[in-house]
Design an enzyme around this catalytic site. Structure first.
Site, short mmCIF file in Angstrom:
data_model
loop_
_atom_site.label_atom_id
_atom_site.label_comp_id
_atom_site.label_asym_id
_atom_site.label_seq_id
_atom_site.Cartn_x
_atom_site.Cartn_y
_atom_site.Cartn_z
N PHE A 163 -23.61 7.75 -13.99
CA PHE A 163 -22.24 8.25 -13.90
C PHE A 163 -21.79 8.82 -15.23
O PHE A 163 -22.03 8.23 -16.29
CB PHE A 163 -21.27 7.11 -13.57
CG PHE A 163 -21.40 6.52 -12.20
CD1 PHE A 163 -20.68 7.02 -11.13
CD2 PHE A 163 -22.23 5.43 -11.99
CE1 PHE A 163 -20.78 6.45 -9.87
CE2 PHE A 163 -22.35 4.85 -10.74
CZ PHE A 163 -21.62 5.35 -9.67
N ASP A 164 -21.12 9.97 -15.17
CA ASP A 164 -20.25 10.34 -16.27
C ASP A 164 -19.10 9.33 -16.27
O ASP A 164 -18.85 8.67 -15.26
CB ASP A 164 -19.73 11.77 -16.05
CG ASP A 164 -18.70 12.17 -17.07
OD1 ASP A 164 -19.01 12.11 -18.28
OD2 ASP A 164 -17.58 12.52 -16.66
#
Length: 214
Positions: free
Chosen positions: A8-9
């Site tokens: 994930f960002d």
């Protein structure tokens, strides 16, 4: 092949730092007598700060970064929250034994502040920040580094983010990519980078992972 690793960002994907980032840019520009429209400031949200400020004024970039970071850290806890259903979704992914990682263009200190404030730090087995890499997203290095630390393979890995940097970095690392609809970026803009999936709700990830296991 089933998805076993999800990267994930952080900002704009799991935690809402949009107002904080805008406020920090506006504060910095006021200090240096610079004026940018809201639309222009929006485009600064995503790339590493050094890239953004070098383009604005390479002779004062380091000073502006210091001003930005001082404001950003001081005001951080007033603004930052997790997006809806983030906590529950991460909890369920861990229950399904999915390996989770963070891949961010921010420095480690501020990444950790966001993870700790929102209570989601415990879900992630690795956190890759700007401090850890030679080349930030959209280069594939951060995604590849996260996969290496998690003993993951591209065919079973997914990268999720709110900006084209996340999608392109994932594509260059040969993993599946997901764009989120709650991004400040225009949907058609993100779709132009051809992510494998576009989700409207955090819990949609559970459906994707379930489908990949079918």
């Amino acid at each position: 092949m089933s998805i076993r690793t999800i990267l994930f960002d952080l900002d704009g994907t799991l935690i809402d730092t949009n107002e904080l980032i805008t406020a920090s840019f506006e504060h910095t520009f006021r200090q240096y007598d610079l004026q940018f429209s809201n639309e222009e400031i929006l485009k600064f949200n995503g790339p590493p700060l050094i890239d953004t400020f070098n383009k604005i004024d390479v002779t004062r970039a380091d000073e502006m970064i210091s001003t930005y970071r001082e404001h950003n850290i001081r005001e951080h806890n007033k603004f930052v929250t997790a997006f809806p259903r983030v906590y529950e979704t991460l909890e369920e992914l861990k229950r399904r034994n999915i390996s989770l990682g963070i891949v961010s263009t921010k420095m480690r200190h501020t990444v950790q502040m966001g993870l700790d404030l929102t209570g989601i730090s415990k879900f992630f087995s690795t956190v890759i920040t700007y401090d850890d890499v030679t080349h930030a997203k959209p280069h594939p290095e951060p995604v590849q580094m996260a996969m290496k630390k998690l003993d993951a393979i591209p065919e079973q890995t997914m990268m999720i983010g709110d900006n084209h940097h996340d999608i392109v970095s994932g594509q260059r690392a040969n993993v599946q990519t997901v764009a989120v609809a709650w991004s400040l970026k225009d949907r058609s803009y993100l779709e132009s980078f051809h992510p494998d999936y576009f989700i409207d709700d955090m819990k949609d990830i559970l459906t994707i992972v379930g489908d990949s296991c079918a």
